[in-house]
Design a protein around this motif. Structure first.
Motif, short mmCIF file in Angstrom:
data_model
loop_
_atom_site.label_atom_id
_atom_site.label_comp_id
_atom_site.label_asym_id
_atom_site.label_seq_id
_atom_site.Cartn_x
_atom_site.Cartn_y
_atom_site.Cartn_z
N GLN A 228 2.90 1.05 -2.22
CA GLN A 228 2.76 -0.13 -3.08
C GLN A 228 4.12 -0.76 -3.38
OE1 GLN A 228 -0.74 -0.69 -4.37
NE2 GLN A 228 0.19 -2.71 -4.20
N ASP A 244 -1.29 -10.31 2.68
CA ASP A 244 -1.40 -9.91 1.28
C ASP A 244 -1.35 -8.38 1.18
OD1 ASP A 244 -1.67 -12.53 0.42
OD2 ASP A 244 -3.86 -12.50 0.64
N PRO A 246 -2.66 -5.36 -0.79
CA PRO A 246 -3.71 -5.03 -1.77
C PRO A 246 -3.23 -3.99 -2.78
CG PRO A 246 -4.11 -3.87 0.28
CD PRO A 246 -2.91 -4.75 0.53
N ASP A 247 -4.06 -3.72 -3.77
CA ASP A 247 -3.78 -2.66 -4.72
C ASP A 247 -4.24 -1.34 -4.10
OD1 ASP A 247 -3.51 -0.90 -6.79
OD2 ASP A 247 -4.83 -1.95 -8.19
N TYR A 248 -3.29 -0.61 -3.51
CA TYR A 248 -3.65 0.62 -2.81
C TYR A 248 -4.19 1.68 -3.77
CZ TYR A 248 -1.10 -1.45 1.08
OH TYR A 248 -0.67 -2.29 2.08
N SER A 251 -7.91 1.88 -4.30
CA SER A 251 -8.74 2.35 -3.17
C SER A 251 -9.03 3.84 -3.25
CB SER A 251 -8.05 2.03 -1.84
OG SER A 251 -6.86 2.80 -1.69
N ASP A 461 -5.14 -1.96 7.33
CA ASP A 461 -6.20 -1.36 6.52
C ASP A 461 -5.75 0.00 5.99
OD1 ASP A 461 -8.60 -1.18 5.23
OD2 ASP A 461 -9.80 -0.73 7.01
N ALA A 463 -5.50 0.80 3.01
CA ALA A 463 -6.36 1.17 1.88
C ALA A 463 -7.49 2.09 2.33
CB ALA A 463 -6.92 -0.09 1.22
#
Length: 485
Positions: A228, A244, A246-248, A251, A461, A463
């Motif tokens: 992150q 972008d 993401p908020d790992y 997940s 991907d 996450a």
């Protein structure tokens, strides 16, 4: 209970509650380094004074209620091919034994912005060329689980330090498996992000189309925290992807019900140790029990991956290492007769045998009359390998198999056999050629040595990979086991 037994979020909570200080974290790390590193040899440079100064400054901020970054106060090690301003960066090569960078790599800037404390620089194979850490021009790192075995490479120092409790986390770099394979050998978690997700600016280049920086941690949650902090677009890196982040952390649900897993038959075939195969199949059974489904698939061009990788990586290495000439930075030969002799003597004295081997191979592959037959052909095969992954990912969420075909081997047992050494990366190299993300997590033991499970995901991907790895961790205890030094 050692502070190293805490996850990074647990340490944050204890810092915020004033149960511990940043100085306590640094003291514990320095104590562990003093107790173990004369045996493990994970560090090339230890910056105790700088770490203690940073700790005092962060403790003052903690006391005053000032802002705190995502990784506030956490002491970490940085692989020695990632430049750090004012802190020696050698790439484990005699060529750069006197090199003190005047700027920070982007990932180091991001760690500083997240309030990380730098403990020092980690040992590695020279210029990241190797799979055992025996190619360091200073000394080999040893595996904390068995000091007579290798920790893997080239990020062997980074993985060994986390396993030995000498750093709360580290950064490594992965070109053909150099985060994942040592993570597997040392029983820790190693993540190679998608090519382009993490900036390479300030990473001393080995093979520019393959190199990626990633975290090595004790567990999956810690890996998500570090990723992150370091992921994201960087204008200073022309290969950085504008995607972008993401908020790992969100997940990490522990849920894998309905997950579709592909298991390549090529990853469990000849050459894979039976106990490694058994551990991987047991891990798949665990995931199956949690609601996932798996099927055997084929990645038919896997057999060509090692040859393709060593042609492409060596070609890029020959080009990248041309800048080390004894003129601009690094070690310069004494008393050369002329400019050409300066180049020759500086490179002869500065580079080790594995680096020279790859420069020679790459120069040959790029030379007139051979370029089409070797380099261009390898690029075409690389496209086929990537296509294999694309086709599998049309029907499956992740690909799972072993990280390495065996557990860590004995020091010196393969050092004179480069081809056998190269084949240790046979299961990680295809992932690097395809540019997709992958993570190694502990999934068992074979004769007392850790076995790594490799989880491969679709591009960007991470996450999904983190979710699957974290869910597996929640149902097993392998990641909690530590070597007894």
């Amino acid at each position: 209970m050692s502070l190293f037994d805490n996850t990074l979020p647990q340490l944050h909570n204890r810092l915020n509650n004033k149960e511990i200080s940043v100085t306590d974290l640094v003291d514990e790390a320095v104590k562990k380094i003093g107790a173990h590193d004369d045996k493990v040899k994970a560090y090339l440079t230890i910056d105790e004074e700088g770490a203690r100064t940073s700790a005092r400054n962060l403790d003052d901020r903690l006391a005053s209620g000032g802002e705190r970054g995502l990784l506030f106060g956490l002491p970490a090690g940085i692989k020695d091919n990632i430049v750090t301003e004012g802190l020696r960066t050698t790439c484990a090569s005699q060529f750069l034994s006197n090199f003190n960078p005047v700027y920070d790599a982007t990932v180091v800037k991001k760690l500083r912005a997240a309030d990380v404390v730098t403990l020092g620089k980690m040992n590695m194979d020279e210029f990241a060329m190797g799979g055992s850490n025996e190619n360091s021009s200073y000394y080999p790192t040893r595996n904390p689980w068995d000091l007579e075995r290798v920790p893997g490479g080239s990020s062997g120092g980074s993985a060994a330090a986390v396993a030995a409790g000498e750093a709360y986390f580290t950064l490594g770099s992965d070109t053909g498996g150099s985060i994942r394979q040592p993570a597997s050998y040392c029983g820790v978690v190693g993540l190679k992000p998608t090519y382009g997700l993490v900036s390479r600016f300030g990473l001393v280049a080995f093979a520019s189309s393959l190199d990626q920086i990633g975290p090595i941690t004790k567990n999956v949650e810690d890996s998500a925290y570090v990723l992150q902090a370091i992921a994201g677009y960087d204008a200073m890196d022309s290969t950085s992807a504008k995607v972008d982040v993401p908020d790992y952390l969100s997940s990490l649900t522990g849920e894998v019900k309905g997950l579709r897993i592909a298991v390549p038959k090529e990853y469990l075939g000849d050459g894979v140790d039976p106990q490694v195969k058994e551990s991987v199949l047991a891990a798949l059974k665990t995931l199956e029990g949690m609601g996932a489904v798996w099927e055997e698939v084929s990645l038919p061009h896997t057999e060509y991956a090692v040859a393709t990788y060593y042609l492409l990586a060596s070609s890029e290495a020959a080009s990248n290492l041309a800048r080390f000439d004894g003129v601009r930075y690094g070690v310069r030969a004494d008393n050369p007769e002329n400019l050409l002799d300066l180049y020759h003597q500086s490179r002869t004295q500065g580079f080790g045998p594995e680096v020279k081997r790859r420069i020679m191979l790459g120069t040959y592959a790029l030379s007139s009359g051979y370029y089409d037959a070797y380099y261009l052909k390898a690029q075409k095969v690389r496209t086929l390998i990537k296509r294999d992954f694309d086709q599998v990912f049309e029907n499956y969420d992740v690909i799972i198999g072993p990280t390495a075909p065996t557990t860590a081997f004995k020091l010196g047992s393969q050092v004179d056999d480069p081809l056998t050494m190269y084949l240790n990366d046979i299961l990680t190299i295809p992932v690097s050629l395809a540019g997709v993300p992958a993570m190694s997590i502990p999934c068992g033991f074979a004769e007392g040595m850790p076995v790594g499970l490799q989880i491969i995901g679709k591009p960007f991907d991470e996450a999904q990979i983190l979710r699957v790895a974290h869910a597996f961790e929640q149902n097993t205890e392998f990641h909690k086991q530590r070597p007894q030094l």
